[in-house]
Design a protein around this motif. Structure first.
Motif, short mmCIF file in Angstrom:
data_model
loop_
_atom_site.label_atom_id
_atom_site.label_comp_id
_atom_site.label_asym_id
_atom_site.label_seq_id
_atom_site.Cartn_x
_atom_site.Cartn_y
_atom_site.Cartn_z
N ILE A 132 0.86 -1.19 0.00
CA ILE A 132 0.00 0.00 0.00
C ILE A 132 0.89 1.23 0.00
N ARG A 133 0.60 2.17 -0.90
CA ARG A 133 1.37 3.41 -0.97
C ARG A 133 0.40 4.59 -1.03
N ARG A 134 -0.12 4.95 0.11
CA ARG A 134 -1.00 6.11 0.21
C ARG A 134 -0.34 7.17 1.08
N GLU A 135 -0.90 8.36 1.01
CA GLU A 135 -0.32 9.45 1.80
C GLU A 135 -0.45 9.19 3.29
N THR A 136 -1.53 8.53 3.70
CA THR A 136 -1.77 8.30 5.13
C THR A 136 -1.50 6.86 5.55
N GLN A 138 0.99 3.32 4.61
CA GLN A 138 2.02 2.63 3.82
C GLN A 138 2.30 1.27 4.46
N TRP A 181 0.76 4.37 9.63
CA TRP A 181 -0.58 4.91 9.43
C TRP A 181 -0.69 6.26 10.13
#
Length: 251
Positions: A132-136, A138, A181
């Protein structure tokens, strides 16, 4: 026709000005980020004890490369005598293969004055994948082979100290999973699981972190570390745990 064209030009100009006013300058993070953690506890009265723990960490990002490292030190004294002294250094280099996959090299060294092994050294390589590579949020997982060298703690402090007298040199399998997170701008939750499997012993280590920002450069960090060994000498517990509350400085 002229009035229609003029109206379209005015409408386009209005949208352009609105888009410009809504734009915000993008802050580009620096390639090098460093952290310093400090924690100290002193108890008096019926129980006299002092505990000092520190951590220095850093990450350098450039193109497809990521280099990270951290140094930890823990010193505890009880009733005027040294009760625990442990130092650890870990270095890792990653190189991206594609958008989510990377190859890695990891070196970890532990110097534990009061543990069964005085020196514990592991060298591992392998592959990593960013789930997962999201801003909030990983999430990354890693796995690969490696090598372990352990030297027993023969420097006995007392005659009844429990030590391991066998030197270990063996191949291992290393696996790791990391999650970061950010439920809000000032709160970050981190979880890291690391497993090492070998013929002499297998370990599973879990670290949980809760960080709350005080300012842009300082935060309070609560950490809980749990380590489980598949085998220990008689008289020792298979699980070690440590909980710390530190001031974290971001530089």
């Amino acid at each position: 026709m002229a009035r229609t064209l003029l109206a379209l030009l005015l409408l386009a100009s209005t949208h352009a000005n609105a888009a410009t006013s809504d734009e915000r300058p993008t802050r580009i993070p620096p390639p090098l980020t460093t952290e310093l953690e400090l924690g100290y506890q002193s108890l008096g009265g019926n129980s006299d004890s002092q505990t000092l723990n520190t951590r220095i960490g850093g990450t350098y990002l450039k193109n497809q490369y990521r280099h990270s490292g951290e140094l930890r030190f823990l010193l505890a004294e009880k009733d005027g005598e040294e009760d625990k002294r442990k130092g650890q250094i870990e270095l890792q280099s990653d190189k991206k293969v594609n958008e989510r996959t990377y190859v890695l090299g990891n070196v970890n060294y532990v110097d534990d004055r009061y543990g069964p092994y005085f020196n514990d050294f592991t060298l591992a390589t392998g592959m990593g994948y960013q789930l997962i590579r999201r801003e909030t949020l990983q999430v990354e997982v890693e796995a690969g082979p490696g090598y372990r060298h352990q030297e027993p703690n023969l420097d006995e402090l007392d005659d009844d100290d429990i030590v391991v007298r066998d030197t270990v040199d063996e191949l291992i399998l290393r696996g790791s999973a990391k999650m970061t997170w950010k439920p809000s701008k000032t709160v970050e939750i981190g979880v890291r699981l690391t497993g090492i499997a070998g013929n002499s012993n297998s370990t599973m280590e879990a670290e949980f972190n809760l960080t709350t920002d005080i300012s842009d450069f300082a935060a309070i960090k609560i950490s809980n570390n749990q380590k489980l060994n598949s085998w220990v000498p008689e008289g020792l517990k298979k699980r070690d745990s440590a909980m710390t509350v530190n001031l974290l400085f971001k530089m």
